[in-house]
Write an enzyme that holds these catalytic residues in place. Structure first.
Site, PDB file in Angstrom:
ATOM      1  N   LYS A  52      -9.153   6.482  -8.608  1.00 24.61           N
ATOM      2  CA  LYS A  52      -7.629   6.445  -8.803  1.00 24.61           C
ATOM      3  C   LYS A  52      -7.369   7.092 -10.398  1.00 24.61           C
ATOM      4  O   LYS A  52      -8.339   6.844 -11.078  1.00 24.61           O
ATOM      5  CB  LYS A  52      -7.172   4.997  -8.753  1.00 24.61           C
ATOM      6  CG  LYS A  52      -5.827   4.565  -8.590  1.00 24.61           C
ATOM      7  CD  LYS A  52      -5.292   4.930  -7.016  1.00 24.61           C
ATOM      8  CE  LYS A  52      -3.827   4.804  -6.927  1.00 24.61           C
ATOM      9  NZ  LYS A  52      -3.292   4.650  -5.511  1.00 24.61           N
ATOM     10  N   VAL A  56       8.781   3.692   3.818  1.00 26.90           N
ATOM     11  CA  VAL A  56       8.026   3.146   5.043  1.00 26.90           C
ATOM     12  C   VAL A  56       8.804   2.143   6.076  1.00 26.90           C
ATOM     13  O   VAL A  56       8.751   2.427   6.994  1.00 26.90           O
ATOM     14  CB  VAL A  56       6.675   2.529   4.176  1.00 26.90           C
ATOM     15  CG1 VAL A  56       5.804   2.099   5.623  1.00 26.90           C
ATOM     16  CG2 VAL A  56       6.042   3.634   3.775  1.00 26.90           C
ATOM     17  N   GLY A 102      11.881  -4.848   2.571  1.00 28.86           N
ATOM     18  CA  GLY A 102      11.738  -3.603   1.939  1.00 28.86           C
ATOM     19  C   GLY A 102      11.933  -2.483   2.905  1.00 28.86           C
ATOM     20  O   GLY A 102      11.070  -2.474   3.807  1.00 28.86           O
ATOM     21  N   VAL A 103      13.135  -1.895   2.854  1.00 27.26           N
ATOM     22  CA  VAL A 103      13.392  -0.886   3.929  1.00 27.26           C
ATOM     23  C   VAL A 103      13.522   0.390   3.120  1.00 27.26           C
ATOM     24  O   VAL A 103      14.616   0.983   3.119  1.00 27.26           O
ATOM     25  CB  VAL A 103      14.717  -1.145   4.542  1.00 27.26           C
ATOM     26  CG1 VAL A 103      13.921  -2.134   5.769  1.00 27.26           C
ATOM     27  CG2 VAL A 103      15.694  -1.888   4.079  1.00 27.26           C
TER      28      VAL A 103
END
Ligand code: NAD
Length: 366
Positions: free
Chosen positions: A93, A197, A193-194
């Protein structure tokens, strides 16, 4: 992924090798460029299974300690995510210190790409928070060791629908284990959380007859999706005690914490967010004691990395879908192992991932 969140007071005096999150990293590269103002850290945790792949995050960290800990924690997470998914990739990362809105310039991204290139493919980068496909296209100008580039340049495109499909597969496996049937018809599912994803996940669940309740801080988005999918809306933060069968965290990490865990009524937790457990050991164990089936985040949200792996291996959509559907089988295996060995599902997933790495290492050392 799900490494512990490091408390500032847990930081050791030793700057790198002594960090709690250091955890056997192979290589850490500090990148500095006076001309562009680039300050970045690349963490390569493990390359036993293949080159270390993981996104680049640009964030205005409070301190360099925070940046270092974030990159170490995230790169370790990538090792286990790829290993459990059966990909021949290691974990890495990168973080760039700075405000992506004001400090991200093409010259800075190009310079970052040159640092990535200097690692000769040991690290392959991709998008993460603060990055867009366009930034990866700039990195591509100076190195081939980048994924998540535009489809016109040979990239695999937006990973979010694939991630959502993998989460859906993991959710169905968890339902099979917990309720005896993978079918979500009639199940009440809270999706927190829309975004990219979350929306596709809502679509899959609704199509199967599940009753979705959506929560987001973006009220316009809630209204739009409520109309589109007939979902119920719940506003605010006080959502953990809702009477639902399944809770799908698809916004932020660490939502399963000391404050929320006692309130959770859902019998299954399966969502896309990274690092859902504020403390993977403590909260993993508490969920197990409460009889809540927790599908490990780093396993079921691996659709995105399956998608970018396709760019490297040159496989197409069919194989992406096949690999993503396999998340169902792996998740069931994890639940069964967790029950058999009386360990948390998180631990079970880490153990399977680690045994794959150990087996490959043994082969390599023959
Ligand atoms: P996104 O930014 O598109 O969506 C996140 C949504 O969460 C937004 O609608 C936002 O308004 C909402 N949100 C933010 N804070 C909230 C809060 N306190 N309460 C309720 N809602 C809140 O992100 P995404 O791409 O959909 O990803 C969702 C999660 O899944 C993230 O944690 C991400 O790291 C993880 N993830 C995404 C992918 C991918 O392919 N996109 C892959 C692996 C993991």
């Amino acid at each position: 992924m799900t490494a512990n969140i490091i408390d500032a007071k847990e930081l050791k005096n030793d700057p790198v090798f002594g960090q709690v999150s250091f955890d056997g990293h192979e290589q850490i590269v500090f990148c500095n460029d006076e001309d562009t103002g680039l300050k970045a850290i690349i963490g390569i945790h493990n390359t036993v299974l293949g080159p270390a792949l993981g996104g680049t995050r640009m964030w205005n960290y409070n301190s360099e300690w925070d940046a270092l800990n974030d990159v170490l924690r995230l790169s370790r997470g990538m090792t286990f995510k790829s290993a459990i998914t059966g990909l021949n990739l290691g974990g890495g990362k990168a973080v760039i210190i700075g405000d992506a809105k004001t400090q991200k310039k093409d010259a800075l991204m190009r310079r970052f790409g040159e640092f990535v290139h200097s690692l000769s493919g040991r690290y392959i980068t991709a998008e993460d928070v603060g990055m867009e496909t366009r930034d990866m296209d700039i990195v591509r100008e100076v190195t081939p060791h980048v994924t998540g580039i535009s489809e016109s340049l040979g990239g695999a495109g937006n990973p979010s629908p694939i991630t959502a499909y993998g989460v859906f597969m993991g959710m169905k496996a968890a339902a099979k284990y917990q309720f005896g049937s993978e079918n979500l018809d009639g199940k009440k599912v809270l999706v927190q959380g829309v975004g990219h994803v979350g929306e596709t996940l809502v679509k899959h669940i609704t199509e199967e007859g599940g009753k979705v309740i959506i929560n987001d801080i973006n009220e316009a988005r809630l209204e739009e999706l409520s109309k589109k999918y007939g979902a119920n809306v719940v506003l605010g933060n006080d959502i953990y005690g809702l009477d639902v069968d399944i809770y799908a965290p698809c916004a932020l990490g660490a939502t399963i914490n000391d404050k929320t865990i006692g309130q959770i009524k859902a019998k299954v937790i399966a969502g896309a967010a990274n690092n859902q457990l504020a403390n993977e050991i403590k909260h993993g164990r508490l969920l197990k004691e409460k009889g809540i089936a927790y599908a490990p985040d780093f396993l079921i949200n691996a659709g995105g990395i399956i998608n970018v792996y396709a760019e490297l291996e040159g496989y197409g959509k069919d194989e992406i879908i096949r690999k993503t559907e396999n998340i169902y089988n792996t998740t069931l295996d994890i639940f069964n192992l967790s029950a058999k060995e009386d360990i948390t599902t998180h631990r079970a997933a880490l153990n399977i991932a680690q045994s794959r790495i150990d087996a490959r290492k043994k082969e390599q050392n023959k």
